[in-house]
Design an enzyme around this catalytic site. Structure first.
Site, PDB file in Angstrom:
ATOM      1  N   GLU A 145       0.863  -1.178   0.000  1.00 36.53           N
ATOM      2  CA  GLU A 145       0.000   0.000   0.000  1.00 36.53           C
ATOM      3  C   GLU A 145       0.903   1.233   0.000  1.00 36.53           C
ATOM      4  OE1 GLU A 145      -3.406  -0.251   2.867  1.00 36.53           O
ATOM      5  OE2 GLU A 145      -2.350  -2.063   3.496  1.00 36.53           O
TER       6      GLU A 145
ATOM      7  N   ARG B  75       5.205 -13.183   9.719  1.00 31.78           N
ATOM      8  CA  ARG B  75       5.822 -11.897   9.445  1.00 31.78           C
ATOM      9  C   ARG B  75       7.088 -11.762  10.274  1.00 31.78           C
ATOM     10  NH1 ARG B  75       1.701  -7.428  11.009  1.00 31.78           N
ATOM     11  NH2 ARG B  75       3.414  -6.136  10.249  1.00 31.78           N
TER      12      ARG B  75
ATOM     13  N   LYS C 107       3.416   0.395  10.679  1.00 31.20           N
ATOM     14  CA  LYS C 107       3.484   1.638   9.901  1.00 31.20           C
ATOM     15  C   LYS C 107       2.943   2.812  10.703  1.00 31.20           C
ATOM     16  CE  LYS C 107       3.263   0.245   5.023  1.00 31.20           C
ATOM     17  NZ  LYS C 107       2.458   0.337   3.796  1.00 31.20           N
TER      18      LYS C 107
END
Length: 688
Positions: free
Chosen positions: A35, A260, A270
């Protein structure tokens, strides 16, 4: 590249099986779908390298696709930075750079198709009202009063949403799945919301935007991705991914989830990283203390070191915390082979050699990189006035301090033996100058009479030295997992940056280009900052430190209890080849050392063993076979962990290979585990 050249993991096993069955016409096609709402970090690097590496290994294709479905948070700045980062890591998408916004019309048309099938409806409830009817993990949800709208009414309302007749939040489009489904994601999820916002690529063409769960699978389908590889948080979303594609009866990729990356002493969120930037705790997204790829690049990390790190941590099915020490280990390994050596004095103190010919300069030969003979040699100037590190002198030396002291002789790197004769102080009692003598016969660092010194110091010639700025970076947080604290900002390291404005360097260093990496001998690896360096005036960022044996000794002396000689019967000395090794029953002589696990894997044919490669601060890691497979069926969770190793056991030849030590483990509450710990100790430190 064949699959045999890469270590296997569960994703490769899935792909191998798909290929054996001839699925997808024996194609492998992956993608990385960021994104554009922030800068990429080291966790994204793992995904990029995994996806592009799989495509390369299987002679397949790799796409870079921007999931730009939220115009409120997306900017061209992020798009440009992501392209730069992915390219820097070496991932090649060829001509396959895509955007979700490329598919907005197709997604809209498919949404209309679901409405026509009676599988989607326009919702008038607010977000809070939708949430209230959703139910819980133990209670089913309740149908919305608008769930029974006719197909015709839904088509009309969705068309009016598309034309901009309603304000933000007035309506959404929901999939009609199952409000009693045990998976909450399947309880009529939202597909579209109204956002009157200008998009960075489509401008004001659209005022309805797809939700990620709706867009994700459609993008993969349009691009004919074969294996849609996601992190574990999307595992619960996979049934919805499959439901949408099945409902539309379109090409259906396979979604696979992996763990992850969580890295110690930093944060990967983020939102948290944005907070660090906006609240000015760091200088920006590319601050060298940040875990962003741009920050790591500016710090001096290399694509090769990050690839090595990704290979070592492997691919797992469950989340774990990887010690940042493993990332630093990979970087040191890379820079040790590639970075040229130079001399720089961070905290200078002047040395005057009183018997050196006044005004004379000689040029001495220095090795650029002992690990790389092809790097050649250079000439460094030497004179009667030098700078050395302030910490390399001690007026009243303590035990085991072997560097310069009054009356003591040391070696100057590439130069001569010098002896301190006098200490000159200012009015405040601070040392200003050291008066020394040198032995001309020791040029090159060896004495003809065979006498030896216990320390070699780096230096720079004062008349030739150039003053530069250096930034000493440390970990951004003081705890391993900042997000485990109530306020992660409270764990920020106040000493994560120290700026030195008068670092004295040899003249060759001022000719470096921005981005050039070097080793300051005995100090660490540094890079000429890509932004702040100017021609002839580089600014240096410390990338990573070298191992500091003296600091380790100091710590051991401070923490070590006073030794008491054990009362034991005198034993005969072992044979010469046996010295330094002991039997397991001689615990009084056991040497326990800190080791960092840099490789971990199963041992084929051994039900109880795992194989570890452990860094003990030696020239190369040791191989250790440990009988703890029952506790670690996926041994990669130990990567980057500090373990305790019995370092002086006699190596044992096993059928699987040579085991060069023992990893301590213990059991409690019916559970076996290795003795791991969080500590500032370094590989090779003694455990007492």
């Amino acid at each position: 590249m064949s699959t045999a050249e890469k270590p296997s993991n569960f994703i490769r096993e899935i792909i191998d099986e798909d290929l054996r069955q001839g699925k997808n016409n024996s194609r492998v096609h992956t993608r990385f779908p960021p994104e554009p709402n922030g800068y990429l970090h080291i966790g994204h690097a793992k995904s990029i390298l995994l996806n592009s590496g799989l495509a390369q290994s299987y002679n397949g294709k790799f796409n870079l696709r921007f999931d730009d479905t939220n115009p409120v948070k997306e900017e061209d700045e992020y798009v440009e930075s992501i392209i730069e980062d992915v390219k820097w890591l070496g991932a090649d998408w060829e001509d396959r750079l895509f955007f979700a916004s490329d598919y907005f019309q197709q997604m809209h048309d498919w949404a209309v198709a679901l409405i026509r099938k009676g599988l989607a409806y326009v919702e008038d409830l607010s977000a809070d009202e939708i949430r209230a009817l959703r139910g819980t993990l133990t209670e089913p949800g309740k149908d919305s009063p608008y769930r029974s709208r006719s197909v015709e009414e839904n088509l009309d309302l969705f068309d009016r949403m598309r034309k901009g007749e309603f304000p933000n939040g007035a309506k959404v489009l929901r999939a009609k799945v199952d409000m009693a489904h045990p998976n909450l994601n399947m309880r009529d999820p939202v597909m579209y919301r109204i956002l009157h916002a200008s998009h960075h690529r489509t401008g004001d063409t659209w005022c309805i935007y797809p939700m990620y769960d709706w867009a994700h699978g459609l993008e993969d389908s349009i691009e004919t991705i074969t294996h849609s590889i996601c992190t574990l948080e999307f595992e619960a979303h996979r049934p919805l991914y499959d439901w949408f594609l099945n409902a539309l009866d379109v090409y259906h990729p396979r979604q696979i989830e992996f763990a992850r990356l969580n890295l110690s002493y930093t944060v990967m969120s983020k939102r948290k990283l944005l907070q660090l930037v906006t609240d000015k705790h760091v200088s920006g997204w590319d601050d060298p203390r940040m875990p962003t790829i741009s920050g790591l690049r500016r710090r001096g990390y290399t694509p090769a070191s990050i690839r090595m790190f990704a290979e070592k941590i492997g691919v797992a099915k469950r989340d774990s915390m990887v010690d940042v020490a493993l990332l630093e280990h990979c970087l040191r390994d890379e820079l040790n082979r590639t970075a040229p050596r130079y001399m720089a004095v961070l905290d200078p103190i002047k040395v005057i050699i009183e018997n050196y010919p006044e005004g004379e300069t000689e040029w001495l030969e220095a090795v650029n990189n002992p690990e790389d003979p092809e790097a050649g040699k250079r000439q460094v100037p030497f004179s009667g006035e030098l700078y050395i590190e302030r910490e390399d002198f001690m007026e009243a030396p303590v035990k085991k301090f072997f560097r310069l002291a009054p009356g003591r002789e040391v070696r100057l790197r590439y130069a001569y033996f010098v002896t301190c004769k006098e200490v000159v102080k200012n009015a405040a009692g601070e040392i200003e100058t050291l008066i020394c003598t040198y032995d001309p016969a020791t040029k090159g660092g060896d004495a003809p009479d065979g006498r030896r010194v216990k320390a070699t110091l780096h230096w720079v010639s004062a008349p030739h030295a150039q003053a530069v700025q250096a930034r000493l970076y440390d970990r951004l947080f003081t705890v391993e997992n900042p997000l485990a604290e109530d306020d992660f900002l409270s764990t920020l390291n106040p000493n994560s940056l120290k700026t030195l404005d008068r670092v004295m360097v040899e003249p060759a260093l001022t000719g470096l280009n921005p981005g050039d990496a070097v080793q300051f001998e005995r100090q660490g690896y540094f890079i000429a900052d890509a932004i702040d360096s100017k021609a002839g005036a580089p600014v240096f960022n410390r990338t990573v430190t070298l191992k500091d044996a003296w600091a380790r000794l100091q710590k051991q002396q401070q923490n070590a209890p006073k030794k008491q000689k054990p009362k034991a019967k005198k034993k005969a000395s072992p044979p010469p080849e046996e010295k330094g090794v002991i039997s397991i029953d001689d615990f009084s002589k056991i040497d326990l050392r800190v080791g960092t696990v840099v490789e971990a894997g199963l041992v084929e044919g051994a039900k109880k063993l795992i194989r570890l490669m452990v860094d003990l601060g030696e020239e190369k890691p040791r191989q250790v076979f440990a009988g703890i497979r029952s506790a670690y069926p996926e041994p990669e969770v130990l990567l980057g962990k500090n373990v305790i190793v019995v370092a002086n056991l006699k190596p044992r030849q096993m059928s699987f290979g040579l085991s060069e030590g023992m990893v301590l483990a213990g059991s409690g509450d019916d559970r076996l585990s290795a003795a791991t710990f969080l500590s500032e100790l370094k590989p090779g430190d003694v455990v007492r």
